[in-house]
Design an enzyme around this catalytic site. Structure first.
Site: not given
Length: 233
Positions: A63, A90, A151, A155
Site C-alpha cells: 500500500d 504511477n 486529483y 497532479k
C-alpha cells in the site's frame, strides 16, 4: 532502437492494471529487471504469472499510502536486485470529487507516495550510472477540467516537484521527468466506468480529442520507457 535497458533495475508502483501494467510489460520486453507493487494480492499474482514468459518481473503487495511499507519495499527490492536504476511513480488514488477525504487521499497517495518513493530510492540511484525518475501526472495537472479539485491539484504538484528534482539532481546525472497522459481507456479503468455511469461525460471527453478516441496504456508506456532509458539522456 536499442534503449540500453537490458539488465537495468526498475521499480514501478501500481503495476497490475492499466498504464502501470503496460509500463511494467514494456520494461520487461526491453530486458529490464522489474519490481512492481499493488495492493491486491490476486492481481499481483496474476500479473507476475502473465509476465513470467516475457522476462524478469517480481510483484509485491504494498500500500503506497503507507510510507514505511513503501520504503521497506524499495530497500528489499534494491537488495534483491543489487541496486536500482529507474523508479516510476504511477499510483493514483483517482480521487476526483471535492471532498475532505479525497483531498487527503490525493495528497497522500498521488503526491507523497511519489516523494517517498524518490527519497527511499535516492541512495541507490546515486550509485547508478543510468539513474532516472519518472512520475505519472495527468493532463488534469496541466490544464483545468472536471478533475481540477483534489486529483488535478495533486497532479499539478507532482509536475512542480519533479521539475525541481530535474534541476537539483542534474549534476548527479540523475534525470527526472513527468509524463502527463490524456484520457486513457482500458478494461476496468476509470473511463470505462464513466462510459457506463455517465455517458454524457464520456462522450464529451472523447470529443475533446480530434482523433475521436482515447489513448491506450501501451501508448503511454512507450514514452515512459523511452524517457527512463539511457537513450533519452
Amino acid at each position: 532502437m536499442d534503449l540500453q535497458l537490458t539488465g537495468k533495475r526498475v521499480l514501478v508502483t501500481g503495476g497490475t492494471r492499466g498504464i502501470g501494467r503496460a509500463i511494467v510489460g514494456a520494461f520487461v520486453d526491453e530486458g529490464a529487471v522489474v519490481g512492481f507493487c499493488a495492493r491486491d494480492s490476486t492481481e499481483v499474482e496474476a500479473t507476475t504469472e502473465a509476465l513470467r514468459s516475457r522476462g524478469d518481473a517480481t510483484g509485491s503487495i504494498v500500500d503506497v499510502g503507507d510510507g514505511d511499507a513503501l520504503a521497506a519495499w524499495v530497500q528489499k527490492s534494491a537488495d534483491a536486485f543489487g541496486g536500482l536504476d529507474v523508479v516510476v511513480a504511477n499510483v493514483s488514488a483517482l480521487a476526483v470529487p471535492d471532498t475532505e477525504e479525497n483531498w487527503q487521499a490525493s495528497m497522500n497517495v498521488d503526491l507523497m507516495h511519489t516523494v517517498r518513493l524518490v527519497r527511499a530510492a535516492m541512495p541507490h540511484l546515486e550509485r547508478s550510472d543510468a539513474a532516472s525518475i519518472i512520475a505519472i501526472s495527468s493532463v488534469s495537472g496541466r490544464e483545468s477540467d472536471f478533475a481540477s479539485g483534489p486529483y488535478g491539484t495533486a497532479k499539478t504538484a507532482i509536475v512542480g516537484y519533479i521539475h525541481g528534482l530535474a534541476l537539483q539532481l542534474a549534476d548527479k546525472n540523475i534525470r527526472a521527468n513527468t509524463v502527463s497522459p490524456g484520457n486513457t481507456y482500458f478494461e476496468g479503468g476509470f473511463w470505462q466506468g464513466v462510459e457506463t455511469g455517465n455517458p454524457a461525460l464520456f462522450d464529451f471527453a472523447v470529443g475533446l480529442n480530434p482523433t475521436g478516441h482515447m489513448g491506450t496504456p501501451e501508448e503511454i508506456a512507450a514514452p515512459v520507457v523511452f524517457l527512463a532509458s539511457p537513450a533519452a539522456s
